[in-house]
Design an enzyme around this catalytic site. Structure first.
Site, PDB file in Angstrom:
ATOM      1  N   CYS A 120       0.972  -0.680  -0.031  1.00 34.66           N
ATOM      2  CA  CYS A 120       0.421   0.246   0.092  1.00 34.66           C
ATOM      3  C   CYS A 120       0.911   0.840  -0.143  1.00 34.66           C
ATOM      4  O   CYS A 120       1.625   1.668   0.680  1.00 34.66           O
ATOM      5  CB  CYS A 120      -1.204   0.096   1.007  1.00 34.66           C
ATOM      6  SG  CYS A 120      -1.915   1.153   1.722  1.00 34.66           S
ATOM      7  N   HIS A 122      -0.040   3.730   0.614  1.00 34.60           N
ATOM      8  CA  HIS A 122      -0.282   4.779   1.901  1.00 34.60           C
ATOM      9  C   HIS A 122       0.165   5.224   3.226  1.00 34.60           C
ATOM     10  O   HIS A 122       0.664   5.553   3.965  1.00 34.60           O
ATOM     11  CB  HIS A 122      -1.630   5.323   2.262  1.00 34.60           C
ATOM     12  CG  HIS A 122      -2.107   5.375   1.236  1.00 34.60           C
ATOM     13  ND1 HIS A 122      -3.380   5.742   0.665  1.00 34.60           N
ATOM     14  CD2 HIS A 122      -2.395   6.525   0.049  1.00 34.60           C
ATOM     15  CE1 HIS A 122      -4.232   5.427  -0.108  1.00 34.60           C
ATOM     16  NE2 HIS A 122      -3.265   5.847  -0.400  1.00 34.60           N
ATOM     17  N   HIS A 123       0.185   3.437   2.732  1.00 30.20           N
ATOM     18  CA  HIS A 123       1.351   3.134   4.690  1.00 30.20           C
ATOM     19  C   HIS A 123       2.774   2.029   4.348  1.00 30.20           C
ATOM     20  O   HIS A 123       3.132   1.817   5.649  1.00 30.20           O
ATOM     21  CB  HIS A 123       0.525   2.728   5.197  1.00 30.20           C
ATOM     22  CG  HIS A 123      -0.739   3.159   6.288  1.00 30.20           C
ATOM     23  ND1 HIS A 123      -2.134   3.668   5.387  1.00 30.20           N
ATOM     24  CD2 HIS A 123      -1.339   4.445   6.980  1.00 30.20           C
ATOM     25  CE1 HIS A 123      -3.098   4.276   5.758  1.00 30.20           C
ATOM     26  NE2 HIS A 123      -2.521   4.155   5.855  1.00 30.20           N
ATOM     27  N   GLN A 161      -5.456  -0.525  -4.747  1.00 29.12           N
ATOM     28  CA  GLN A 161      -5.932  -1.980  -5.571  1.00 29.12           C
ATOM     29  C   GLN A 161      -6.341  -1.420  -6.399  1.00 29.12           C
ATOM     30  O   GLN A 161      -7.090  -1.991  -7.608  1.00 29.12           O
ATOM     31  CB  GLN A 161      -6.978  -2.489  -4.481  1.00 29.12           C
ATOM     32  CG  GLN A 161      -6.796  -3.960  -4.843  1.00 29.12           C
ATOM     33  CD  GLN A 161      -8.073  -4.750  -3.740  1.00 29.12           C
ATOM     34  OE1 GLN A 161      -8.206  -4.564  -2.569  1.00 29.12           O
ATOM     35  NE2 GLN A 161      -8.876  -5.321  -3.986  1.00 29.12           N
ATOM     36  N   HIS A 189      -6.426  -5.577   2.719  1.00 23.81           N
ATOM     37  CA  HIS A 189      -5.517  -4.631   3.195  1.00 23.81           C
ATOM     38  C   HIS A 189      -4.841  -5.111   4.689  1.00 23.81           C
ATOM     39  O   HIS A 189      -6.205  -4.615   5.705  1.00 23.81           O
ATOM     40  CB  HIS A 189      -6.168  -3.576   2.674  1.00 23.81           C
ATOM     41  CG  HIS A 189      -6.107  -3.554   2.247  1.00 23.81           C
ATOM     42  ND1 HIS A 189      -5.104  -2.944   0.696  1.00 23.81           N
ATOM     43  CD2 HIS A 189      -6.955  -4.303   0.541  1.00 23.81           C
ATOM     44  CE1 HIS A 189      -5.827  -2.873  -0.167  1.00 23.81           C
ATOM     45  NE2 HIS A 189      -6.335  -3.307  -0.338  1.00 23.81           N
ATOM     46  N   CYS A 191      -3.034  -2.465   6.103  1.00 22.20           N
ATOM     47  CA  CYS A 191      -3.393  -1.394   6.695  1.00 22.20           C
ATOM     48  C   CYS A 191      -4.581  -0.732   8.002  1.00 22.20           C
ATOM     49  O   CYS A 191      -5.094  -0.260   8.150  1.00 22.20           O
ATOM     50  CB  CYS A 191      -3.106   0.219   6.404  1.00 22.20           C
ATOM     51  SG  CYS A 191      -4.385  -0.330   4.569  1.00 22.20           S
TER      52      CYS A 191
END
Length: 230
Positions: A120, A122-123, A161, A189, A191
């Protein structure tokens, strides 16, 4: 004597053809080795900076970088990150490698349950799951294993995704020019599991439909039914 001459001629032709085939193999291997060597050289040149960055992160988290278990962790983490993002150095053309074949087949082709692992963006934590791919050929088919390799190219990058699903579909569409492409990804996910809402059983499903899969509801329904069946 004629039989012997015929056999000798056949043997000579075989050796000649074999020699030509060997030269083609050598040329192809040299090209692959060159690309691999270039990629390895680029990765090696970037390792010190990545290793230093991980050292800084761990130190700022309060870790003792002289602790035995962490002595080589920055280097291992740097190499792992390079592997997990190796898709940036690959293209669909690279992996297809002339594996597209003329074939008079116009029925649906489905490869489902392709394992997928990504990060991911974002993280920087994993998401993973299954990819289902369908396409309807337009006089051309591709080696089935190449579909899984296309998934790997785009998943071995920092991703979301939704974008991953579309990139896989567009990559297949551009390479094969089929009548339609359908891609569905089901993923978990971390996260959402390890942090944030911490919902253990949540799954995310995304889809991209191109061509007849977008235009014809019956074709789309057939793909969805077949891709979800056991």
């Amino acid at each position: 004597m004629n039989a012997l001459s015929s056999k000798s001629g056949a043997a000579a032709d075989f050796l000649c053809n074999s020699h030509g085939f060997s030269e083609l193999l050598i040329d192809a291997n040299k090209q692959r080795e060159h690309e691999t060597s270039r990629k390895e050289a680029e990765d090696k040149s970037r390792l010190p900076a990545l290793e230093a960055a991980y050292t800084c992160i761990l130190r700022e988290l309060g870790e003792d970088m002289d602790r035995q278990g962490l002595l080589r962790t920055p280097l291992r983490a740097a190499k792992a990150m390079q592997f997990l993002t190796k898709g940036y150095h690959e293209t669909v053309d690279d992996i297809l490698n002339n594996a597209i074949f003329d074939e008079d087949h116009d029925e649906m082709v489905i490869v489902k349950d392709i394992d997928m692992f990504s990060l991911c963006e974002h993280h920087l934590v994993p998401f993973f799951g299954k990819v289902h791919i369908g396409y309807i050929p337009n006089k051309k088919v591709v080696g089935l294993s190449k579909l899984a390799r296309i998934v790997e190219i785009y998943s071995r990058r920092l991703q979301v995704q939704e974008r991953l699903t579309k990139q896989v579909a567009l990559g297949i569409s551009e390479a094969l020019q089929p009548k339609g492409v359908a891609v569905v990804i089901e993923a978990v996910h971390m996260c959402m599991i390890m942090r944030g809402v911490q919902k253990m059983n949540s799954r995310t499903v995304t889809s991209t439909m191109l061509g007849v899969y977008l235009e014809d509801p019956k074709t789309r329904e057939e793909f969805l039914m077949l891709s979800q069946s056991n």
